[in-house]
Design a protein around this motif. Structure first.
Motif: not given
Length: 262
Positions: A55-56, A32-35, A68-80, A13-23
């Motif tokens: 959220t994570l 910058d979460v990495s695991l 935009g940070g990646p999450v990979r399970l084995g060699g596969r990138t998780i996008e959905r 996991i990551g490094p990734l960040s997550k921002t929520y856009r409010l009104s």
């Protein structure tokens, strides 16, 4: 017995960040979460309300994107979302108009009827609910309904089971019973399990490792390897030492007493 996954992939996991856009503004939930999580391990993630731990979990599930940070399970990138990851929520979210068997089978598509029947029977046995196939959710206790939710999440044989405070709505005794039950299932299935919780004792009792997150924006504050033999004695000196260490992480951190929950 349900067959275990043949090859258990590591999760990166990551490094990734997550921002929520409010009104009129934005909220940085994760920074910058990495695991790296070893395949087949049981990892507990703990933190205060609003720290981004759920959220994570949703990002790992593919239910929402990171910045935009990646999450990979084995060699596969998780996008959905995918069948390689199961998800159990705090509330069971069973469909009330379907039987237990139909709820478990809800995500089984395109399989022969015999295989669907066999998987339902195997997973009812796995969660200790033989004889309840034709019951409806309203006829079940809270603990039984969560067992069905776990069976539904496992029926597609995922590599990773994501647990978002799955026992938080249960009474104290049922919660302890369900903790013991999830450990039994983990031992049988050999599935990677990632638990989000705010309960320090639960995190230590279940996890091979406890990830402590900071207040928002959530970062990885500390990683603790819980090298205690199983079954774990919650009253032992070693268990209490882990609890004290995690408490210190929380009470040395200055944070608002009522964090905004995401």
């Amino acid at each position: 017995m349900v067959a275990a996954t043949a090859r258990i992939e590591d999760l990166r996991i990551g490094p990734l960040s997550k921002t929520y856009r409010l009104s009129a503004s934005s909220v940085l939930a994760l920074k910058d979460v990495s695991l790296d999580i070893a395949g087949g391990s049981f990892v507990s993630i703990i933190g205060s309300s609003g720290c981004g731990k759920s959220t994570l979990l949703r990002i790992i599930a593919g239910l929402e994107p990171s910045d935009g940070g990646p999450v990979r399970l084995g060699g596969r990138t998780i996008e959905r979302p995918g069948l390689d990851r199961g998800f159990v929520f705090q509330e069971h979210r069973l469909l009330p108009w379907l039987t237990v068997a139909a709820n478990i089978a809800f995500g089984l598509k395109g399989l022969p009827k015999d295989e669907i029947r066999d998987r339902i029977e195997a997973h009812l046995k796995l969660v200790g609910l033989e004889g309840f196939a034709n019951a409806y959710p309203a006829q079940l206790s809270g603990g039984m309904a969560q067992r069905v939710a776990i069976a539904r999440a496992l029926v597609n044989k995922p590599e990773v089971l994501l647990l978002d405070e799955p026992f938080g709505a249960l009474d104290a005794l049922t919660r302890i019973q369900m903790q013991q039950e999830i450990l039994r299932i983990w031992d049988v299935e050999q599935t990677t399990m990632i638990l989000v919780t705010h309960d320090i004792d639960e995190a230590i009792f279940l996890g091979d490792e406890v990830i402590v997150m900071s207040a928002r924006p959530g970062t990885i504050k500390k990683r603790l390897s819980v090298n205690l033999p199983r079954p774990r004695d919650r009253t032992s000196a070693d268990f209490l030492a882990f609890r004290r260490e995690i408490y210190r992480e929380f009470f040395t951190e200055a944070e608002a007493p009522f964090a905004y929950v995401i």
